[in-house]
Structure formats: structure tokens, C-alpha cells
Design an enzyme around this catalytic site. Structure first.
Site, mmCIF file in Angstrom:
data_model
loop_
_atom_site.group_PDB
_atom_site.id
_atom_site.type_symbol
_atom_site.label_atom_id
_atom_site.label_comp_id
_atom_site.label_asym_id
_atom_site.label_seq_id
_atom_site.Cartn_x
_atom_site.Cartn_y
_atom_site.Cartn_z
ATOM 1 N N TYR A 140 -11.322 7.819 19.039
ATOM 2 C CA TYR A 140 -11.450 6.564 18.280
ATOM 3 C C TYR A 140 -10.907 5.403 19.108
ATOM 4 O O TYR A 140 -11.560 4.361 19.266
ATOM 5 C CB TYR A 140 -10.681 6.686 16.961
ATOM 6 C CG TYR A 140 -10.663 5.418 16.134
ATOM 7 C CD1 TYR A 140 -11.536 5.249 15.071
ATOM 8 C CD2 TYR A 140 -9.769 4.376 16.419
ATOM 9 C CE1 TYR A 140 -11.530 4.087 14.313
ATOM 10 C CE2 TYR A 140 -9.752 3.212 15.682
ATOM 11 C CZ TYR A 140 -10.634 3.071 14.623
ATOM 12 O OH TYR A 140 -10.628 1.910 13.889
ATOM 13 N N ASP B 198 -0.095 -12.544 9.025
ATOM 14 C CA ASP B 198 -1.484 -12.531 8.572
ATOM 15 C C ASP B 198 -2.347 -13.052 9.719
ATOM 16 O O ASP B 198 -2.069 -14.115 10.287
ATOM 17 C CB ASP B 198 -1.616 -13.426 7.337
ATOM 18 C CG ASP B 198 -3.005 -13.382 6.722
ATOM 19 O OD1 ASP B 198 -3.934 -12.887 7.383
ATOM 20 O OD2 ASP B 198 -3.164 -13.836 5.583
ATOM 21 N N GLN C 59 0.829 -1.199 0.000
ATOM 22 C CA GLN C 59 0.000 0.000 0.000
ATOM 23 C C GLN C 59 0.868 1.255 0.000
ATOM 24 O O GLN C 59 2.076 1.185 0.230
ATOM 25 C CB GLN C 59 -0.907 0.014 1.231
ATOM 26 C CG GLN C 59 -0.130 -0.029 2.544
ATOM 27 C CD GLN C 59 -0.987 -0.419 3.718
ATOM 28 O OE1 GLN C 59 -2.180 -0.177 3.746
ATOM 29 N NE2 GLN C 59 -0.380 -1.041 4.722
ATOM 30 N N ASP D 140 -9.308 -3.971 14.673
ATOM 31 C CA ASP D 140 -9.040 -2.656 14.091
ATOM 32 C C ASP D 140 -8.555 -2.819 12.650
ATOM 33 O O ASP D 140 -7.671 -2.090 12.189
ATOM 34 C CB ASP D 140 -7.993 -1.904 14.927
ATOM 35 C CG ASP D 140 -7.898 -0.436 14.552
ATOM 36 O OD1 ASP D 140 -8.926 0.138 14.157
ATOM 37 O OD2 ASP D 140 -6.799 0.133 14.652
ATOM 38 N N ASP E 297 -0.936 1.361 13.855
ATOM 39 C CA ASP E 297 -0.507 2.682 14.329
ATOM 40 C C ASP E 297 -0.075 2.650 15.789
ATOM 41 O O ASP E 297 0.546 3.593 16.278
ATOM 42 C CB ASP E 297 -1.633 3.703 14.153
ATOM 43 C CG ASP E 297 -2.936 3.242 14.800
ATOM 44 O OD1 ASP E 297 -3.026 3.256 16.042
ATOM 45 O OD2 ASP E 297 -3.857 2.863 14.062
#
Length: 359
Positions: free
Chosen positions: A167, A247, A138, A268, A191
């Protein structure tokens, strides 16, 4: 300009012509009889204006100009001021509404325009590109906003800003849960925000599976999002946590086979899909698989937390709730709506638990 009466197209054209002629702009007029005028004005430097006059009483002026200095922007404002003054003189109080939009800056080094989940365009006060890299999976951007701090954007999707503790708190249960001595599984959360906040609450062990398998997200955040993640991403193992760059599907299957159970599972990963055709969208199948596997590793009295999507996507949220009735075990759920600052929209969060059955 929205008028209280029909527009005399020719009168509007003649009234505004001198303003554009003063700028040395070449005029081209297109007349469609009952459908009004489209007039284009082109300047030698490539700037141009479109004047669209609708007979029913709508007059639109669009101006495009390449200006990389303040003087050029002031010239644009002066031209538009003259147009507005002349229109007010022409219609003598018969203008119902004048709506003047700020300039959209295209092609700049800093991209300030990002869409909301329900398709509205938001202009952020971004003043710096802090990080911009392509991983094998990405594009990863971290941009600085004057009011929101650094913002993590993954492949064009605003993920989280340093301002967005709301959040993180919502996806942890909004302060209603006691994590002391508990086993916690975080899916995603690259994050580091959720991990950082939970570690403060003295859990027994937190396992975070950064399922995007993208070390570059973690590297970028631990350097540029420290108000969010603190120091928990500096090492992949701590006194009461571990981060797995794997994964999440094989990890969940392995945990289920081993009989490992958690008090809390916090998902998340991706938000609820916007698609309204779950049978045709593999993302819905992925979400159901994650839910089923999570229920298998969730203790009978445990809780599963996840984000939904923005409150305006009612159809997608309804479809998500329908998926909950298709899991291998019966579940119940509750939801709450929270304002996430950098999203500039209300966001829905879910709490899901296994339905207690009478013996």
C-alpha cells in the site's frame, strides 16, 4: 445440502429426528404445505438448531451453541457429522453439494470479523487486542493478526497492517519516483508508514499534516506499529521532516496564499466514497476541495498520489474520475491496481498531474 432431486420433507424430518433427540433437544415443527418445513430443536442449556427443508431440494441446518471450551466444539462437530452421514444414507448419491461453513464466534473478547469495502465479510486470524481506545474523534483499535501483524482499525475501517508495505509503495508511486532533494506534502498518514519510507529516500523536506487532528492515532502507532513507522513518530520534527497535528484544510489554504509549492502531494486521507450521489454527499465536496487546494500547492511538473478504493466499486471510482474534470485547473491521471495483503482485495491507486498546455 443441495440435492439432485426434490426433497421429501417428511422423510428428511424423520431421518434426522433421532440425532437431535439423542441430544435431549425439544422439537417444534412448522409446515407450510408447498413451502417445506422449518423445524427447531432447543436444548436445556440454550443451544438450538434450525432445520429448514425446501421441497425443491435444499436442506439447511444452522446450529447455535454457547461453547467456551474445546469439548463443546467437538460435540457440535460430532452432531453435524451425524447429520451429514444420515443425509448421505438417505439420498444415496443424490446430493449435489454439501457446504459446511466454519463457526462464526459472536460476542467474543476479540472481534475477528471486518467488512471489505464492497460489503463482504472477512474473518481475520486475530488473536490479540493490542490497543483499543476512544479518542474525541474516533475509536482506535490495533489488533494482532498471525499473518498480517498488527492492524490499525479506525472506527471499524481496516486502515493498514504491518504487512501492507505494498500500500505504502503504491501511494508513493510504486518505486518510479526520485524523492531525492524534493519537497513533499503528506495529507493524513497518521500511521507513519509513508513518512518512514520517504525519509529513507533523502528528500529535502517532508511535511506531514495529520489532518485527523488525532494525537492518539500517532501515539498508538508509534508504540504498536513500529514495523510500519519505524522511529519517525517518536518526534514531530526530524532532520528532513515535520509532523503537524492540524486540520489540513487551513494548512493548505495558508500554503496556497504564501505561494509554497511541493514536488509531491500524497493524499492518504479518506478513500473514495462509496456513495453514488456526489451532489448529496459532503464527502465528495471535501475530496474536491482537497484536490483543488492540492493542485494550488503542487508544482507545474509535480505529482499528486492518492488511494482510490477497491476495484469492485467501479461506479464510485468512475464518479471520482469525473470529479477530476471539475477542478479549477485541467488535470490528467493514471491508475494502477495493487493487492494490499490485509485488505484481502485489490485496491486502486491514482497518480494525478496538471495538464501541460502549449503556449
Amino acid at each position: 445440502f443441495s440435492l439432485n432431486l426434490a426433497a421429501d420433507c417428511n422423510a428428511v424430518l424423520k431421518a434426522l429426528q433421532p440425532i437431535f433427540q439423542e441430544q435431549g433437544m425439544t422439537e417444534t415443527v412448522h409446515n407450510w404445505e408447498d413451502h417445506g418445513y422449518l423445524v427447531t430443536y432447543i436444548k436445556k442449556n440454550g443451544s438450538f438448531a434450525n432445520l429448514r427443508i425446501h421441497p425443491h431440494g435444499l436442506v439447511l441446518v444452522d446450529l447455535q451453541s454457547y461453547n467456551d471450551h474445546m469439548k463443546g466444539r467437538e460435540e457440535v462437530d460430532q452432531l453435524l457429522n451425524k447429520v451429514e452421514e444420515r443425509m448421505k444414507e438417505l439420498f444415496h448419491g443424490n446430493i449435489k453439494r454439501v457446504k459446511r461453513l466454519p463457526a462464526i464466534l459472536r460476542g467474543g473478547v476479540i472481534d475477528r470479523y471486518w467488512p471489505t469495502a464492497d460489503g463482504r465479510l472477512v474473518e481475520y486470524d486475530i488473536d490479540e487486542v493490542v490497543y483499543d481506545e476512544d479518542s474525541p474523534f474516533q475509536n482506535i483499535k490495533i489488533l494482532h493478526s498471525k499473518q498480517f501483524g498488527n492492524i490499525l482499525i479506525l472506527s471499524g475501517d481496516v486502515n493498514l497492517a504491518e504487512s501492507d508495505l505494498a500500500y505504502t509503495q503504491a501511494i508513493m508511486g510504486s518505486g518510479k519516483e526520485d524523492y531525492t532533494g524534493k519537497e513533499v506534502l503528506i495529507l493524513g498518514g497518521g500511521d507513519g508508514g509513508i513518512l518512514y519510507e520517504i525519509v529513507k529516500l533523502k528528500p529535502k523536506m517532508v511535511t506531514m499534516v495529520a489532518s485527523n487532528i488525532d494525537q492518539m492515532v500517532i501515539e498508538g502507532c508509534k508504540k504498536h506499529m513500529r514495523k510500519t513507522c519505524g522511529d519517525v513518530l517518536d518526534n514531530l520534527k526530524g532532520e528532513c521532516y515535520q509532523v503537524l497535528i492540524e486540520d489540513c484544510i487551513p494548512v493548505l489554504k495558508r500554503y496556497a496564499k504564501e505561494g509554497r509549492m511541493f514536488d509531491y502531494v500524497i493524499n492518504d486521507l479518506t478513500a473514495v466514497p462509496i456513495s453514488t450521489s456526489p451532489e448529496e454527499d459532503s464527502t465528495w465536496e471535501f475530496l474536491r476541495l482537497i484536490l483543488d487546494l492540492s493542485m494550488k500547492v503542487l508544482k507545474q511538473d509535480g505529482k499528486y498520489f492518492t488511494q482510490g478504493n477497491c476495484i469492485n466499486l467501479t461506479d464510485a471510482l468512475t464518479l471520482y474520475e469525473e470529479q477530476l474534470s471539475r477542478l479549477y485547473c485541467p488535470v490528467e491521471f493514471s491508475k494502477e491496481t495493487v493487492c494490499v495483503p490485509s485488505y484481502m482485495e485489490l485496491w486502486v491507486f491514482y497518480t494525478i498531474w496538471k495538464k501541460q498546455t502549449d503556449i
